[in-house]
Structure formats: structure tokens, C-alpha cells
Design an enzyme around this catalytic site. Structure first.
Site: not given
Length: 397
Positions: A49, A52, A112, A141, A228, A238, A277
């Protein structure tokens, strides 16, 4: 070659095209903001990942400050007749050019990462080019994942658990941001399970096992998954919702991996602070909360690169590893400071009045969203046609 004059295609938070020059400039700007230093270690890194968010910041900081070598994995879309390539595609090309210019041996795979074939492709390159891996950084993500063992396709959802959710949220549908309301029904047990399968620790474990199966774990191998927690204000959607259930699964996986790894191996989750993000912008109420947080902190709002630098320093031993009671690396103290959160709560208590005070924060948030796709970046001339055909960087000998 494909020179095009392009304009942003945007509706609310959704932007469906990207600007190659703007996307590249965001990478160059982050690179220049990272203080250059080196410890001469040049560890081998597999970064999942990389294109980004925190993954990109971890890549650039590792290259700039620790001379990392290795492989980055992302899943980005190429240019078509109707659309530009994704911003992550253009960011990867810019990052690869910077790495080459700095004399770093880092290569990139577009695949992938959830698939068995994707793992084989990336690990074959690791084995051929670098040998054993010192660090596996997991920063994936995605909205869905196919279980390679069963073929089941799981779709993640953003929903509360145990009851419905209603809260203020930023609405960017008009000319200026305003406060709206978001209402969501509670997730089912099946939806919770599916979200855990996409965003939890199942795939992270498969990567570690695949590395071990090829004999690619270095002595003192370390793996870390980025996560997070956030504020109590956003907890219902969340940390106490489906995403939080997945993050708890990720943390349990870290504990299991840490206990299982031999030869001094380590596994952690690292709790980052708030950031704008592509993933976070899709979570209801997060935009309003982040706008308020930015208003309170101003330039004290820590960038992803600043947090990534702190993470690398702990992982490499430049500074001691500091863990909380759950064994997590914490990078979010600046966000969850009591005085900071008290001020955010004051704005949240009356969100419409809060937004009047935090208008600059809301504008900043939307500007950050646009920059994720390469739009509104200082120094880019959007009046000129842009070269949208950019090749995916290929490894050099």
C-alpha cells in the site's frame, strides 16, 4: 504520448479523475519536506500500500532518511480513453523517479495484494532482487477482498455496531461547506464479519506466512500494520463500529504474530493520528472532525511524513520503541492531547456555530481532498495540456 486538457470531475468528496502533474508535485513536495539524513543501514522493505496516505509517507521517509531498498505493492488503474490513470499511478511514477535520483534501489508492483498471484509476483521479485526482508509494512485499504482459500468475496461496510448512528457531518454539495446530518443503521453480524475479513489481520498474516514459506524473513524481522483509534467523538462510527472491529482483529493478529515469530522477530500495530486520505474521506463525520481538529491545531497538525519519520526511528532503533498497554506503537499523542480534544469538543457541541469558527479548517480539508487527486496544487499550471500517458515504473538492473 497523450496530451490532454483536463478538468476535475468532482461531486462532493468524489473525484473520478486525476491530474498527473499535480499528483507528481504532491510527491515532490512531500519529499522536499522530509529532512534528508542517512544511517547507512539500507534495510530491505516490503511495503504493501505504497501509493497513498501513510503508505506513501512511509515510503518516502524510508527512502529519504534510511536508504530503504525493496518492493512496494499497490493496485492502481491505468489510463483509459475516458479517464486518466489513478492518482496513485502517477504518484508511484514520481516516487520511483525520486528513488532513482537518490540512488535508491526500490521497485514497484501493480497487483492485487490480496490475491495469491499478487503475493507470488511480489515475493518472487523480492527473492530475486534482495533476499531476506527486514521490514514488512502493511498499509492496505480497500473496499473488498477475495479470500484466496475459499474464493468468498467480502465487502467492507462503514456502519455502527449495536444500534443506529446519527451525527453531524460536512456537506460539500454546495458552493461552500455546510453542516448536514448522517444517519446509518447498525451493521449485521455478517457485515461485521465481512469488514473484519477485508480490513483486519487475515491478509497481513498470509503475507508473513508467505515470506516465511520462502525463507525470506531476516533475523530480527519486524512487521507493522498501520491503524487508527481517533477521538471519542468519532468512536461510534469508527472505533466502536465495523471498522473498529476490524482494527481490533488487526491488533489481535499483531499479538499472535509477535508470539510466533522466531529469531527475535517482532510484530506491532502503529496507531497513527488523523490524516486526510482517500480512505478516511469516505467515513461519515470524519471530515467535520478533521476540519475542527485542524482549526484547533493549525500548523501543529502533524503531517503523515512527520509521523512516518517517528515510526521509522522507532523501528530502526534510532529512538526507543514506546508501546502502550496493548502493545501498540502510538503516533497520535498530538491529536488526543486532552487540551486539544477539549477544544474540538467545544466546536462539536454546536457544529453549525463550530463550522463558522472553523471555516478555514473545512476549506483546508476540501483542498487536501483535491490534492489527493492532483488538483489545486500550488505551482501547477492547469491551463496547459498535461501528459496523461505515464508508464508504470519498471525495475532497472
Amino acid at each position: 504520448m497523450s496530451l490532454r486538457h483536463i478538468d476535475p470531475k468532482q461531486r462532493g468528496f468524489l473525484i473520478v479523475n486525476s491530474h498527473p502533474d499535480g499528483a507528481a508535485e504532491t510527491v515532490h513536495r512531500m519529499w522536499e519536506q522530509i529532512p534528508a539524513r542517512g544511517d547507512g543501514s539500507s534495510p530491505v522493505v516490503l511495503l504493501l500500500g505504497h501509493s497513498s496516505g501513510y503508505g506513501l509517507a512511509t515510503l518516502l521517509t524510508g527512502l529519504r532518511q534510511h536508504g530503504i531498498r525493496g518492493v512496494g505493492v499497490a493496485f492502481e488503474g491505468a489510463e483509459t480513453e475516458r479517464r486518466t490513470a489513478t492518482a496513485g499511478w502517477y504518484r508511484t511514477a514520481a516516487a520511483a523517479a525520486l528513488a532513482r535520483g537518490a540512488g535508491r534501489d526500490f521497485v514497484f508492483v501493480n497487483t492485487d495484494a490480496f490475491s495469491t498471484a499478487g503475493k507470488e509476483q511480489a515475493l518472487a521479485l523480492v527473492e530475486e532482487r534482495y533476499g531476506k526482508v527486514d521490514y514488512l509494512i502493511y498499509s492496505l485499504a480497500a473496499p473488498r477482498r477475495t479470500d484466496p482459500a475459499t474464493g468468498t468475496v467480502y465487502h467492507s461496510v462503514i456502519k455502527p455496531l449495536g444500534g443506529p448512528y446519527q451525527a453531524p457531518a460536512l456537506d460539500f454539495s454546495g458552493d461552500t461547506p455546510k453542516v448536514g446530518q448522517v444517519s446509518l443503521e447498525a451493521a449485521s453480524d455478517e457485515e461485521r464479519h465481512a469488514t473484519e475479513q477485508v480490513m483486519g489481520g487475515a491478509d497481513w498474516r498470509l503475507w508473513v506466512e508467505a515470506l516465511a514459506g520462502r525463507g525470506l524473513l531476516a533475523d530480527r524481522f519486524t512487521t507493522v500494520a498501520l491503524t487508527y483509534i481517533g477521538s471519542e467523538l468519532t468512536a461510534p462510527i469508527y472505533r466502536q463500529g465495523t471498522i473498529g472491529a476490524a482494527k481490533e482483529d488487526l491488533e489481535r493478529t499483531a499479538g499472535h504474530l509477535d508470539a510466533e515469530l522466531a529469531d527475535g522477530g517482532r510484530a506491532f500495530t502503529a496507531v497513527a493520528g488523523a490524516a486526510v486520505t482517500q480512505a478516511s474521506s469516505a467515513i461519515p463525520s470524519i471530515a467535520l472532525y478533521t476540519a475542527f481538529l485542524r482549526t484547533v491545531l493549525g500548523d501543529g497538525f502533524r503531517t503523515t511524513a512527520e509521523q512516518a519519520s517517528e515510526l521509522w526511528d522507532q523501528l530502526t532503533g534510532a529512538t526507543p520503541v514506546v508501546l502502550d498497554e496493548q502493545g501498540r506503537i502510538r503516533l497520535d499523542g498530538w491529536e488526543l492531547d486532552d487540551k486539544v480534544q477539549d477544544q474540538v469538543r467545544e466546536l462539536w457541541a454546536d457544529p453549525e456555530a463550530g463550522l463558522e469558527h472553523a471555516q478555514n479548517g473545512a476549506d483546508w480539508f476540501m483542498g487536501q481532498i483535491r490534492e489527493l487527486y492532483g488538483w489545486g496544487v500550488d505551482g501547477v499550471d492547469y491551463r496547459r495540456p498535461a501528459e496523461t500517458t505515464v508508464g508504470w515504473p519498471t525495475p532497472h538492473a
